[in-house]
Design an enzyme around this catalytic site. Structure first.
Site, PDB file in Angstrom:
ATOM      1  N   GLN A 295       1.401 -10.926  -3.543  1.00 40.39           N
ATOM      2  CA  GLN A 295      -0.027 -10.613  -3.538  1.00 40.39           C
ATOM      3  C   GLN A 295      -0.440 -10.064  -4.888  1.00 40.39           C
ATOM      4  OE1 GLN A 295       0.137  -7.745  -0.197  1.00 40.39           O
ATOM      5  NE2 GLN A 295      -1.248  -9.156   0.847  1.00 40.39           N
TER       6      GLN A 295
ATOM      7  N   HIS B 226      -4.889  -1.098  -5.714  1.00 45.63           N
ATOM      8  CA  HIS B 226      -5.505  -0.035  -4.926  1.00 45.63           C
ATOM      9  C   HIS B 226      -6.291   0.865  -5.844  1.00 45.63           C
ATOM     10  CE1 HIS B 226      -2.288  -1.477  -2.269  1.00 45.63           C
ATOM     11  NE2 HIS B 226      -3.164  -1.228  -1.326  1.00 45.63           N
TER      12      HIS B 226
ATOM     13  N   ARG C  66       6.772 -11.341   5.350  1.00 44.59           N
ATOM     14  CA  ARG C  66       6.266 -11.187   6.712  1.00 44.59           C
ATOM     15  C   ARG C  66       6.890 -12.257   7.579  1.00 44.59           C
ATOM     16  NH1 ARG C  66      -0.173 -10.236   5.310  1.00 44.59           N
ATOM     17  NH2 ARG C  66       0.207  -8.537   3.838  1.00 44.59           N
TER      18      ARG C  66
ATOM     19  N   CYS D 293       0.795  -1.234   0.000  1.00 49.35           N
ATOM     20  CA  CYS D 293       0.000   0.000   0.000  1.00 49.35           C
ATOM     21  C   CYS D 293       0.829   1.288   0.000  1.00 49.35           C
ATOM     22  CB  CYS D 293      -0.962   0.041   1.179  1.00 49.35           C
ATOM     23  SG  CYS D 293      -1.616  -1.550   1.661  1.00 49.35           S
TER      24      CYS D 293
ATOM     25  N   LYS E 292     -15.237  -4.249   4.770  1.00 50.24           N
ATOM     26  CA  LYS E 292     -14.701  -5.061   3.683  1.00 50.24           C
ATOM     27  C   LYS E 292     -15.666  -6.166   3.272  1.00 50.24           C
ATOM     28  CE  LYS E 292     -12.448  -8.367   6.748  1.00 50.24           C
ATOM     29  NZ  LYS E 292     -11.268  -9.172   7.041  1.00 50.24           N
TER      30      LYS E 292
ATOM     31  N   HIS F 240      -8.504  -1.162  -1.101  1.00 51.36           N
ATOM     32  CA  HIS F 240      -7.457  -2.162  -1.296  1.00 51.36           C
ATOM     33  C   HIS F 240      -8.147  -3.460  -1.706  1.00 51.36           C
ATOM     34  CE1 HIS F 240      -3.954  -4.649   0.102  1.00 51.36           C
ATOM     35  NE2 HIS F 240      -4.934  -5.532   0.177  1.00 51.36           N
TER      36      HIS F 240
ATOM     37  N   ASP G 199      -2.157  -7.601  -5.860  1.00 50.42           N
ATOM     38  CA  ASP G 199      -2.642  -6.448  -5.121  1.00 50.42           C
ATOM     39  C   ASP G 199      -3.140  -5.360  -6.062  1.00 50.42           C
ATOM     40  OD1 ASP G 199      -3.100  -5.216  -2.772  1.00 50.42           O
ATOM     41  OD2 ASP G 199      -1.009  -5.015  -2.181  1.00 50.42           O
TER      42      ASP G 199
END
Length: 601
Positions: free
Chosen positions: A344, A348, A326, A297, A428, A474, A346
């Site tokens: 990911q 946005h 992580r 992000c 979400k 996201h 991902d």
RNA sequence: GCCGAUGUAGCUCAAUGGUAGAGCAAUCGCCUUGUAAGUGAUAGGUUAUGGGUUCGAUUCCCAUCAUCGGCUCCA
């Protein structure tokens, strides 16, 4: 380690006879355990999805032999037709009954105070304190139970395993021994359940990953760090190309961002305050600290902030296959499902308040189409709303929740609402898919973020010439490539659809004199973009077919004298289906059509 | 991280206080084959790693690492 859930057939499990049966079986088990360990302490023993468990504090670890013994004793108790006797008691009476049972005493205190049931779960009303007696066993229990132990079918129960579990699920509490058991209405049901477990085991992505040479995890590299082998990499490559194409065709911009970023960035995003324990230690150079990114992000936000944005520029959709790291505690790693470095899919979205409902509509339908392309047709959703502790303008929360729910309704998706289950920074939708065995997996997440726009002081210039804060969403469709690959392997049991199969066809010459022709066929098919291998070992055809079958190759193309003469291939599917001899051009057309249509099977 | 179990050839597994074997896979031959295993031979292991006990450890003990089943946490 369960990442999936089985779909329950019974609408209200808690009110079903099966639930009573399992609850009763838990009591019978507890009695058997206490007979064996009279000084043992009991904690709680509820029914669960496919059975029941009971937690004990015992003088020594249980062995598999202990389980057998306990199970045998359970059958004796069942045979004795011991009635389950219900009794309401006062808190003080209960304390007397359970004076040697410290865990029960703790529960009784909770019951007396109200607000929690005998398992420590929150309830609305102050519960009545009740006990159930059966034979020599007394338990603090609300029930309901069967009338007597004889109603448990002794051939439909089985103790499955023993594992550690924290008292009340809190890792600061002592660890107890949990015995898992399963119980069913009939021996047939039990048999079916055990069969299901075996089927699931055959599909285990860790097993198939090795057998099909898809990936490995090497001690020398480190736990939770995935090595994608050529065949696994091919599947990922194909998935990612498809992913990129779909995104570019649907108004996304692709971006790439680095794997590390300065400490200040993670300070601004809040990760160093709230996520530090999951982050790798900093790398220090030239008096600056850099952290491996646990999320993408902040980088996408920095791209947004690299220029002044007008309302005319929005919505902006940045998408990236973003690799994050992580630190996961050693005990939680699990094949591809839980790793330390993962990518990911991902994206946005940044939009104006006015655009927001349409943007949600778009991202939901885009997600659904995408998942369906991978053969997941049964999709349902969770909508998680504002928790008590939350950041951001309440009006924005409301608008966002309304948009999410409206989109779910328009998509005609079955969904459940998890009131207050949202993150502190936004509501979400999570999408769950059902796999070939009927297991549910959570894949996609579409998540509002009211935190980062504030922290990063994001803005766009509205018609009024003034800066306004954009909505930020996201989303990840597949979650992570690693976990998705694991799910995909298990969903297809390694038999990937043609468009994803790393090897789509194996050419099997019957004798050495057919190899030249086989090579020509291979060149022809490869030129058409098909992924073809030639098996020219001096083994028998049967053996080659067996190998191709075990490798789950979609097509086997046998070539012998007859085929060579007619420029044909004899086509066999991995299902065993024989399509007979086809001209090479016909096979090519057939295969390309299947690829283009992303046919499953 | 915690509780418990496990770690022997590429894989699946045997065996033993006196330095390890099988099947499959691999390699090299022979066979030249018609829809799920043709056949012979060869090669392959500091028994996870590091300590300790012992005349001697792969076996017993300890530690570490990893994996598995759970708990807690999660994409």
């Amino acid at each position: 380690m369960i990442f999936w859930r089985r779909i329950k057939m019974v609408e209200k499990y808690e009110e079903s006879r099966l639930y009573q049966l399992r609850h009763s079986a838990a009591h019978v088990m507890a009695q058997a355990v206490l007979e064996k360990f009279p000084e043992g302490k009991v904690a709680i023993g509820p029914p669960v999805e496919d059975g029941f468990y009971y937690d004990f504090d015992l003088p020594r670890p249980l062995t598999p032999e202990d389980l057998e013994e306990i199970e045998a004793r359970m059958r004796e108790i069942i045979k004795a037709n011991e009635p389950f006797i219900y009794e309401e008691v006062s808190a003080d009476q209960a304390r007397e009954i359970f004076e040697d049972q410290p865990y029960k005493l703790e529960l009784i205190d909770g019951l007396e105070e109200g607000g929690v049931d005998e398992h420590g779960n929150p309830v609305d009303e102050k519960p009545v304190i009740s006990i159930y007696k059966s034979d020599t066993f007394v338990d603090l229990c609300r029930g309901p139970h069967l009338e007597h132990t004889g109603q448990i079918n002794p051939k439909a129960i089985k103790l499955m395993s023993v594992a550690g579990a924290y008292w009340r699920g809190d890792e600061h509490n002592p660890m107890l021994q949990r015995i898992y058991g399963t119980a069913w209405l009939s021996p047939q049901d039990l048999k079916q359940y055990l069969q299901f477990l075996e089927d699931a085991k055959k599909r285990d992505h860790r097993k198939l990953g090795r057998e099909l040479d898809l990936y490995s995890i090497s001690d020398a590299v480190g736990s939770g760090l995935v090595l994608w082998h050529p065949k696994g990499a091919m599947i990922r490559y194909l998935s990612e190309r498809f992913w990129e194409d779909e995104h570019l065709q649907n108004g996304y911009d692709l971006v790439y961002t680095p794997h590390i970023g300065k400490a200040d960035l993670w300070k601004t995003s809040g990760h160093l305050d709230f996520y530090a324990e999951n982050m790798y230690s900093p790398i220090e150079i030239e008096n600056q600290q850099y952290f491996l990114k646990p999320m993408n992000c902040p980088f996408h936000i920095e791209i947004y902030k690299s220029d002044i944005r007008s309302y005319r520029d929005l919505p902006l959709r940045y998408a990236e296959m973003g690799t994050v790291y992580r630190y996961e505690r050693s005990g939680v790693l699990h094949g591809l499902m839980r790793v330390r470095g993962f990518t990911q899919d991902d994206a946005h979205h940044f939009c104006t308040p006015g655009q927001m409902p349409e943007e949600i509509d778009f991202v939901l339908s885009f997600s659904l189409n995408f998942l369906r392309s991978f053969g997941f047709n049964e999709i349902s959703a969770y909508l998680s709303t504002r928790p008590e502790k939350a950041v951001g303008d309440p009006e924005r929360w409301q608008a966002a929740e309304a948009a999410l729910e409206a989109s779910l309704k328009r998509a005609e998706l079955p969904y459940e609402v998890d009131q207050g289950g949202g993150a502190f920074y936004g509501p979400k939708i999570d999408l769950k898919i059902k796999d070939a065995l009927g297991r549910e997996w959570q894949l996609s997440t579409i998540q509002f973020d009211f935190n980062n726009p504030e922290r990063f002081d994001m803005s766009y210039i509205e018609e009024d010439g003034q800066p306004h804060q954009p909505y930020m969403v996201h989303r990840a469709l597949l979650g992570s490539m690693e976990r998705f690959f694991g799910i995909l392997i298990e969903h297809y049991a390694g038999a990937f659809p043609l468009w994803l199969a790393p090897v789509q066809a194996v050419i099997i010459p019957i004798a050495d004199r057919h190899v030249d022709f086989a090579r020509a066929v291979m060149a022809d098919l490869k030129a058409a973009g098909l992924r073809v291998k030639l098996d020219q070992r001096s083994d028998r055809m049967n053996a080659k077919i067996r190998d191709a079958e075990k490798q789950k190759v979609p097509f086997m193309l046998v070539v012998g004298d007859r085929e060579m003469e007619n420029s044909q291939v004899d086509v066999r599917r991995r299902s065993g289906e024989r399509l007979g001899a086809l001209p090479v051009a016909d096979f090519k057309a057939l295969a390309l059509k299947d690829v283009a249509e992303k046919l499953v099977g």
